[in-house]
Design a protein around this motif. Structure first.
Motif, PDB file in Angstrom:
ATOM      1  N   GLY A  84      25.214  43.744  42.553  1.00 38.05           N
ATOM      2  CA  GLY A  84      24.310  42.681  42.977  1.00 38.05           C
ATOM      3  C   GLY A  84      23.887  41.800  41.819  1.00 38.05           C
ATOM      4  O   GLY A  84      23.835  40.568  41.936  1.00 38.05           O
ATOM      5  N   ILE A  85      23.598  42.420  40.683  1.00 39.21           N
ATOM      6  CA  ILE A  85      23.247  41.646  39.491  1.00 39.21           C
ATOM      7  C   ILE A  85      24.454  40.846  39.006  1.00 39.21           C
ATOM      8  O   ILE A  85      24.322  39.685  38.583  1.00 39.21           O
ATOM      9  N   ALA A  86      25.640  41.441  39.096  1.00 39.29           N
ATOM     10  CA  ALA A  86      26.859  40.720  38.705  1.00 39.29           C
ATOM     11  C   ALA A  86      27.083  39.509  39.605  1.00 39.29           C
ATOM     12  O   ALA A  86      27.511  38.450  39.132  1.00 39.29           O
ATOM     13  N   LEU A  87      26.781  39.644  40.894  1.00 40.46           N
ATOM     14  CA  LEU A  87      26.926  38.505  41.801  1.00 40.46           C
ATOM     15  C   LEU A  87      25.970  37.371  41.429  1.00 40.46           C
ATOM     16  O   LEU A  87      26.321  36.199  41.568  1.00 40.46           O
ATOM     17  N   LEU A  88      24.785  37.725  40.950  1.00 42.50           N
ATOM     18  CA  LEU A  88      23.864  36.681  40.480  1.00 42.50           C
ATOM     19  C   LEU A  88      24.441  35.944  39.272  1.00 42.50           C
ATOM     20  O   LEU A  88      24.329  34.724  39.167  1.00 42.50           O
ATOM     21  N   VAL A  89      25.064  36.684  38.375  1.00 47.17           N
ATOM     22  CA  VAL A  89      25.699  36.063  37.204  1.00 47.17           C
ATOM     23  C   VAL A  89      26.892  35.215  37.636  1.00 47.17           C
ATOM     24  O   VAL A  89      27.088  34.093  37.140  1.00 47.17           O
ATOM     25  N   PHE A  90      27.683  35.729  38.587  1.00 50.93           N
ATOM     26  CA  PHE A  90      28.839  34.973  39.081  1.00 50.93           C
ATOM     27  C   PHE A  90      28.397  33.666  39.729  1.00 50.93           C
ATOM     28  O   PHE A  90      29.094  32.658  39.636  1.00 50.93           O
ATOM     29  N   ALA A  91      27.248  33.679  40.403  1.00 50.30           N
ATOM     30  CA  ALA A  91      26.750  32.462  41.046  1.00 50.30           C
ATOM     31  C   ALA A  91      26.469  31.375  40.015  1.00 50.30           C
ATOM     32  O   ALA A  91      26.753  30.197  40.253  1.00 50.30           O
ATOM     33  N   VAL A  92      25.944  31.771  38.878  1.00 47.47           N
ATOM     34  CA  VAL A  92      25.647  30.792  37.835  1.00 47.47           C
ATOM     35  C   VAL A  92      26.938  30.278  37.193  1.00 47.47           C
ATOM     36  O   VAL A  92      27.061  29.092  36.885  1.00 47.47           O
ATOM     37  N   LEU A  93      27.917  31.165  37.024  1.00 43.83           N
ATOM     38  CA  LEU A  93      29.144  30.798  36.320  1.00 43.83           C
ATOM     39  C   LEU A  93      30.252  30.265  37.222  1.00 43.83           C
ATOM     40  O   LEU A  93      31.324  29.907  36.737  1.00 43.83           O
ATOM     41  N   ILE A  94      30.013  30.188  38.519  1.00 46.98           N
ATOM     42  CA  ILE A  94      31.074  29.835  39.461  1.00 46.98           C
ATOM     43  C   ILE A  94      31.533  28.383  39.296  1.00 46.98           C
ATOM     44  O   ILE A  94      32.653  28.045  39.650  1.00 46.98           O
ATOM     45  N   LYS A  95      30.679  27.553  38.724  1.00 43.52           N
ATOM     46  CA  LYS A  95      31.046  26.145  38.545  1.00 43.52           C
ATOM     47  C   LYS A  95      31.999  25.945  37.366  1.00 43.52           C
ATOM     48  O   LYS A  95      32.749  24.984  37.337  1.00 43.52           O
ATOM     49  N   ARG A  96      31.994  26.867  36.429  1.00 42.20           N
ATOM     50  CA  ARG A  96      32.851  26.732  35.244  1.00 42.20           C
ATOM     51  C   ARG A  96      34.309  27.041  35.557  1.00 42.20           C
ATOM     52  O   ARG A  96      35.199  26.304  35.158  1.00 42.20           O
ATOM     53  N   ASN A  97      34.548  28.168  36.207  1.00 45.28           N
ATOM     54  CA  ASN A  97      35.905  28.582  36.552  1.00 45.28           C
ATOM     55  C   ASN A  97      35.873  29.169  37.956  1.00 45.28           C
ATOM     56  O   ASN A  97      35.654  30.364  38.144  1.00 45.28           O
ATOM     57  N   ALA A  98      36.095  28.316  38.928  1.00 46.01           N
ATOM     58  CA  ALA A  98      35.928  28.715  40.327  1.00 46.01           C
ATOM     59  C   ALA A  98      36.962  29.762  40.751  1.00 46.01           C
ATOM     60  O   ALA A  98      36.644  30.650  41.544  1.00 46.01           O
ATOM     61  N   LYS A  99      38.165  29.681  40.244  1.00 47.74           N
ATOM     62  CA  LYS A  99      39.199  30.648  40.642  1.00 47.74           C
ATOM     63  C   LYS A  99      38.872  32.054  40.139  1.00 47.74           C
ATOM     64  O   LYS A  99      38.916  33.023  40.895  1.00 47.74           O
ATOM     65  N   LEU A 100      38.542  32.184  38.876  1.00 48.28           N
ATOM     66  CA  LEU A 100      38.249  33.488  38.299  1.00 48.28           C
ATOM     67  C   LEU A 100      37.022  34.124  38.951  1.00 48.28           C
ATOM     68  O   LEU A 100      37.080  35.268  39.402  1.00 48.28           O
ATOM     69  N   PHE A 101      35.939  33.362  39.021  1.00 51.44           N
ATOM     70  CA  PHE A 101      34.717  33.933  39.578  1.00 51.44           C
ATOM     71  C   PHE A 101      34.795  34.052  41.093  1.00 51.44           C
ATOM     72  O   PHE A 101      34.074  34.847  41.689  1.00 51.44           O
ATOM     73  N   GLY A 102      35.671  33.285  41.719  1.00 44.01           N
ATOM     74  CA  GLY A 102      35.930  33.480  43.147  1.00 44.01           C
ATOM     75  C   GLY A 102      36.602  34.821  43.409  1.00 44.01           C
ATOM     76  O   GLY A 102      36.239  35.542  44.341  1.00 44.01           O
ATOM     77  N   ILE A 103      37.569  35.160  42.573  1.00 46.58           N
ATOM     78  CA  ILE A 103      38.238  36.465  42.707  1.00 46.58           C
ATOM     79  C   ILE A 103      37.260  37.595  42.418  1.00 46.58           C
ATOM     80  O   ILE A 103      37.210  38.589  43.144  1.00 46.58           O
ATOM     81  N   LEU A 104      36.452  37.450  41.361  1.00 45.05           N
ATOM     82  CA  LEU A 104      35.474  38.489  41.025  1.00 45.05           C
ATOM     83  C   LEU A 104      34.421  38.643  42.127  1.00 45.05           C
ATOM     84  O   LEU A 104      34.002  39.763  42.441  1.00 45.05           O
ATOM     85  N   THR A 105      34.003  37.536  42.728  1.00 46.11           N
ATOM     86  CA  THR A 105      33.040  37.592  43.825  1.00 46.11           C
ATOM     87  C   THR A 105      33.646  38.276  45.033  1.00 46.11           C
ATOM     88  O   THR A 105      32.999  39.097  45.699  1.00 46.11           O
TER      89      THR A 105
END
Length: 131
Positions: A73-94
């Motif tokens: 859950g905490i990682a998802l909060l971090v991914f939400a902030v970073l999703i604009k930088r690299n949408a493909k990578l953080f999309g896969i991680l999400t």
């Protein structure tokens, strides 16, 4: 206009509800483990010693899985902030974090899991037009 606003909001809500699910799982696991160790429950439910020990072990395992879900859950909060930088990578991680949570805490992960999977799919499938 923010091109990834929908994915950001979905992942943010998934992270917040994931943290809530993790805390709820930890609390319920602690309650199960603590109550199974008490002799009152064993007497009231007429549990034998091995059943009481198995219930305590299940409560401990629930706490461990819920701590991992809290970290997700905490990682998802971090991914939400970073999703604009690299949408493909953080999309896969999400997407992966949303799916893994179902195996950890099951029904507690319905809302964050579904939201994270939808946000991950949107990050991978949606093309953002350059301004």
């Amino acid at each position: 206009m923010n091109p990834r606003k929908t994915e950001f909001v979905l992942t943010l809500i998934a992270g917040i509800t994931g943290v809530i699910a993790g805390i709820t799982g930890i609390a319920s696991g602690v309650i199960v483990a603590a109550s199974s160790e008490s002799g009152e429950l064993a007497n009231a439910a007429s549990l034998i010693n091995t059943d009481s020990e198995a219930l305590a072990a299940a409560g401990g395992l629930t706490v461990i899985f819920s701590i991992i879900a809290l970290v997700l859950g905490i990682a998802l909060l971090v991914f939400a902030v970073l999703i604009k930088r690299n949408a493909k990578l953080f999309g896969i991680l999400t997407l992966v974090a949303g799916a893994v949570g179902f195996f950890l805490v099951g029904l507690l992960w319905i809302v964050p899991g579904v939201l994270a999977i939808i946000a991950g799919i949107m990050c991978l499938a949606r093309k953002v037009e350059a301004l």
